[in-house]
Every structure is written in structure tokens, then in C-alpha cells.
Write a protein that holds these residues in place. Structure first.
Motif, mmCIF file in Angstrom:
data_model
loop_
_atom_site.group_PDB
_atom_site.id
_atom_site.type_symbol
_atom_site.label_atom_id
_atom_site.label_comp_id
_atom_site.label_asym_id
_atom_site.label_seq_id
_atom_site.Cartn_x
_atom_site.Cartn_y
_atom_site.Cartn_z
ATOM 1 N N GLU A 25 0.797 -1.322 -0.071
ATOM 2 C CA GLU A 25 -0.208 -0.063 0.079
ATOM 3 C C GLU A 25 0.983 1.179 0.002
ATOM 4 N N LEU A 29 0.313 1.156 -4.059
ATOM 5 C CA LEU A 29 -1.009 1.700 -4.214
ATOM 6 C C LEU A 29 -1.360 2.931 -4.039
ATOM 7 N N GLY A 35 -4.514 3.981 -2.507
ATOM 8 C CA GLY A 35 -4.214 3.873 -1.204
ATOM 9 C C GLY A 35 -5.485 3.975 -0.202
#
Length: 86
Positions: A25, A29, A35
Motif C-alpha cells: 500500500e 497503491l 491507497g
């Protein structure tokens, strides 16, 4: 002779779930906007949980939390199966 049988479908499914489970993350991401920045939106802001992007974020987060231990077991079984029956 079947080119794309049920065994290959299982392998593809396991690989896709593995790929979702290992996404970081912080490193990946968050850079592409997938995220989780806040758990609760601020006062006056709304969290749109019906959009496709929100559903994908929730799916990735769910796979990362729920499927971690079962994936270890499934991957071990697949590796042993491949080593024995190749």
C-alpha cells in the motif's frame, strides 16, 4: 485435448489472488491513488463506497487481510503437488 483446462484456471486464480495479496500500500497503491488515506472522512466530506475504484480498494484490502493465511497453505500444497507430480 484441452488447452485451457480446469487445472490452469485454478493456477491463474491462485496467481491473481497472490498478486493482490503482495501489493504494497505504501510503495505502489498510494502512488497510483488506490491507497486508503482515511478510514473515516472528515466532517462534511463524503466517502463514495459505490464507485468502482472504492470497490477495488476494498477488494484488495480484504484479500490482503483475510486470505493471507489460506494463501500460504494453498501455495504450499500447489508447490508440493508440482514437485511430486510435475
Amino acid at each position: 485435448m484441452s488447452f485451457f483446462g480446469l487445472g490452469r484456471l485454478v493456477y491463474v486464480t491462485i496467481l491473481l489472488i497472490n498478486s493482490m495479496a503482495i501489493l504494497s500500500e505504501d510503495r505502489f497503491l498510494a502512488r497510483i491513488g488506490f491507497g486508503r488515506t482515511q478510514a473515516d472522512p472528515a466532517f462534511g466530506a463524503s466517502y463514495d463506497s459505490t464507485s468502482v475504484k472504492a470497490k477495488i480498494i476494498n477488494l484488495i484490502a480484504s484479500v490482503r487481510t483475510v486470505a493471507r493465511i489460506p494463501l500460504i497453505v494453498i501455495n504450499t500444497i500447489v508447490i508440493i503437488y508440482e514437485l511430486i507430480l510435475g
